[in-house]
Design a protein around this motif. Sequence first.
Motif, mmCIF file in Angstrom:
data_model
loop_
_atom_site.group_PDB
_atom_site.id
_atom_site.type_symbol
_atom_site.label_atom_id
_atom_site.label_comp_id
_atom_site.label_asym_id
_atom_site.label_seq_id
_atom_site.Cartn_x
_atom_site.Cartn_y
_atom_site.Cartn_z
ATOM 1 N N SER A 7 19.475 2.965 11.897
ATOM 2 C CA SER A 7 19.371 4.021 10.880
ATOM 3 C C SER A 7 18.015 4.713 10.906
ATOM 4 C CB SER A 7 19.606 3.434 9.488
ATOM 5 O OG SER A 7 18.543 2.537 9.161
ATOM 6 N N GLY A 8 17.045 4.126 11.620
ATOM 7 C CA GLY A 8 15.698 4.703 11.689
ATOM 8 C C GLY A 8 14.694 4.006 10.797
ATOM 9 N N GLY B 74 20.358 -17.067 10.202
ATOM 10 C CA GLY B 74 21.690 -16.495 10.328
ATOM 11 C C GLY B 74 21.707 -14.988 10.159
ATOM 12 N N ALA B 75 20.612 -14.408 9.675
ATOM 13 C CA ALA B 75 20.532 -12.957 9.515
ATOM 14 C C ALA B 75 20.509 -12.294 10.891
ATOM 15 C CB ALA B 75 19.281 -12.578 8.732
ATOM 16 N N CYS B 76 21.233 -11.169 11.004
ATOM 17 C CA CYS B 76 21.279 -10.418 12.261
ATOM 18 C C CYS B 76 20.790 -8.998 12.013
ATOM 19 C CB CYS B 76 22.702 -10.354 12.797
ATOM 20 S SG CYS B 76 23.357 -11.935 13.313
ATOM 21 N N PHE B 77 20.060 -8.456 12.981
ATOM 22 C CA PHE B 77 19.532 -7.108 12.889
ATOM 23 C C PHE B 77 19.875 -6.368 14.176
ATOM 24 C CE2 PHE B 77 16.989 -9.773 10.190
ATOM 25 C CZ PHE B 77 16.810 -9.014 9.048
ATOM 26 N N VAL B 78 20.521 -5.212 14.044
ATOM 27 C CA VAL B 78 20.796 -4.350 15.189
ATOM 28 C C VAL B 78 19.646 -3.363 15.241
ATOM 29 C CG1 VAL B 78 22.421 -2.755 16.261
ATOM 30 C CG2 VAL B 78 23.274 -4.629 14.845
#
Length: 79
Positions: free
Chosen positions: A8-9, A35-39
């Motif tokens: 998203s910037g 467990g957190a994921c970040f794209v």
Amino acid sequence: MVEVTRLSGSTVVLNADLIEKIEATPDTVVTLTTGACFVVRESVAQVINAVIDYKARVFKSPVRGEAHPSLTVLPGVES
């Protein structure tokens, strides 16, 4: 800490010590031990290099650029 950019910037700062894995799927996905994921927009190589740079800064002495004194092997002590 490693700063990365979401798709998203917006930026997010991740704790480099909590990174469990980094995948290219083809987007780069950073998964933390929580467990957190970040794209993110950065490539796998860019995230790895950011982690290496961060850890290099952490383990350098702020005065002389040498290894941090707490990580130095003392004379007479074998590792």
